[in-house]
Motif scaffolding. Structure first.
Motif, PDB file in Angstrom:
ATOM      1  N   ASP A   1      -3.245   5.201   8.287  1.00 50.50           N
ATOM      2  CA  ASP A   1      -2.865   4.071   7.500  1.00 50.50           C
ATOM      3  C   ASP A   1      -1.616   3.629   6.731  1.00 50.50           C
ATOM      4  OD1 ASP A   1      -3.938   5.945   5.734  1.00 50.50           O
ATOM      5  OD2 ASP A   1      -4.770   4.285   4.300  1.00 50.50           O
TER       6      ASP A   1
ATOM      7  N   GLY B   1       0.858  -1.033  -0.070  1.00 48.00           N
ATOM      8  CA  GLY B   1       0.053   0.137   0.036  1.00 48.00           C
ATOM      9  C   GLY B   1       0.797   1.365   0.032  1.00 48.00           C
TER      10      GLY B   1
ATOM     11  N   ALA C   1      -3.703  -5.097   6.428  1.00 43.81           N
ATOM     12  CA  ALA C   1      -4.796  -5.193   5.291  1.00 43.81           C
ATOM     13  C   ALA C   1      -5.353  -6.733   4.768  1.00 43.81           C
ATOM     14  CB  ALA C   1      -4.053  -4.556   4.068  1.00 43.81           C
TER      15      ALA C   1
END
Length: 357
Positions: free
Chosen positions: A66, A24, A155
């Protein structure tokens, strides 16, 4: 107990770059950090923990908690061998809690006391629960390996919870992350058994186990022993890996040595002697196993193909050695993860059908 050892950050970027961006982090930010880091242990400009922490702090200031979690995860990588790494892990947890409202699942952090030797040890677990999940849903234990821990794999664990309709209980294996004990063959397994026992009280009593890398060693152990109802092993070392021949790559001897509790870089014979106790050969020689899925990349430099192929021909066991990819098939996760979840789905349905027949 912990130690530093010679480690080339350029080599780590070469190996871990796909993992950094596939989990990510924006490639442009990873590329920028990559150009600035020149030293693995320096806590100053140019140092690994310093530069990754700067990126994480920027994400935190922007409200991207995040991404801050991921960047602090790399800051503390590959092990909490000093105060700067410990601070990065603490910062990662702070950002993780701040990110929790955006998880898409209910989040509960618990500290459990589980049996360890003749006493107990504290194990921090993150429980991820899809909204509206029935109280009688199964539980999935999930853990990463010696250098990639529960918050780093968040995730994937969220997708598992939502896709499978399970409560995920994520934890760090012994000797890593927030664990207070070193990684040992017996003690680490005892902790996992304690977590399995706790997990059986949370839903309908059905417990599956997903282990990645060294976490896959423990899911292989729990699956082979029939301690769980289903187990997936992603890149787990079970036998040949413990000869120590794969530990010369990318600083793995120092990573594993820290997890084992050494206070200085162990000699090869010291490491080999300790690792030999982790062989799962006694369990491989038995026929007690729960349904198991074994997956790894054919080009893994850490875990020999043997440790995947040794499962071929076992009862109720599916084996996939994925060509063209390495440890844990990380560059082919878009195809591996759906396969894994499809397998879990089928097995959980079969277990549920058997319970109601």
């Amino acid at each position: 107990m912990s130690f530093h050892w010679p480690l080339d950050p350029a080599e780590l970027f070469g190996e871990r770059y796909p993992q950094m961006v596939n989990t990510g982090l924006p490639a442009a930010d990873v590329d920028a950090v990559r150009t600035t880091i020149t030293d693995m242990w320096l806590d100053a400009p140019g140092g690994w923990v310093h530069e990754w922490s700067r990126l994480a702090a920027r994400f935190a200031e922007e409200g991207r908690h995040d991404l801050a979690v991921l960047a602090y995860g790399w800051a503390k990588f590959p092990t909490v061998a000093d105060d700067a790494k410990r601070a990065a892990l603490a910062n990662q947890l702070t950002q993780y809690r701040l990110a929790a409202p955006g998880f898409g699942v209910d989040f509960d952090r618990q500290v459990l006391e589980v049996p360890y030797r003749d006493t107990t040890t504290a194990v921090s677990v993150h429980v991820l629960t899809p909204a509206g999940l029935p109280a009688d849903a199964p539980v999935l234990l999930a853990s990463g390996g010696v250098d990639t821990w529960k918050m780093d794999l968040h995730a994937m664990f969220v997708v598992a919870a939502m896709r499978l309709g399970v409560r995920v209980l994520a934890f760090d294996i012994a000797g890593t992350g927030e664990s207070a004990i070193p990684m040992t063959s017996d003690g680490g397994a005892q902790v996992v058994r304690g977590l399995i026992g706790h997990a059986r009280t949370l839903g309908n009593g059905v417990v599956a186990h997903l282990g990645i890398s060294m976490g896959g060693h423990y899911s292989a152990r729990s699956g082979l022993a029939g301690e769980v109802d289903a187990a997936v092993v992603m890149g787990g070392p079970v036998e040949a890996a413990f000869t120590g021949t794969g530990l010369s790559h990318f600083g793995m001897d120092g990573i594993v040595g820290n997890a084992l509790g050494f206070d200085q870089r162990p000699a090869r014979d010291e490491l080999s002697t300790r690792l030999a106790t982790f062989s799962l050969r006694p369990l491989l020689d038995q026929d007690l196993n729960a349904p198991m899925l074994i997956v790894n990349g054919a080009d893994d430099v850490h875990v020999p193909q043997h440790d995947t192929l040794v499962f071929q021909g076992r009862r109720d066991t599916d084996v996939h050695l994925i060509p063209g990819t390495g440890h844990c098939a990380v560059t082919k996760l878009p195809e591996v993860i759906p396969m894994m979840f499809d397998w879990f789905e089928r097995k959980l349905e079969t277990i549920a059908a058997g319970a109601h027949s």
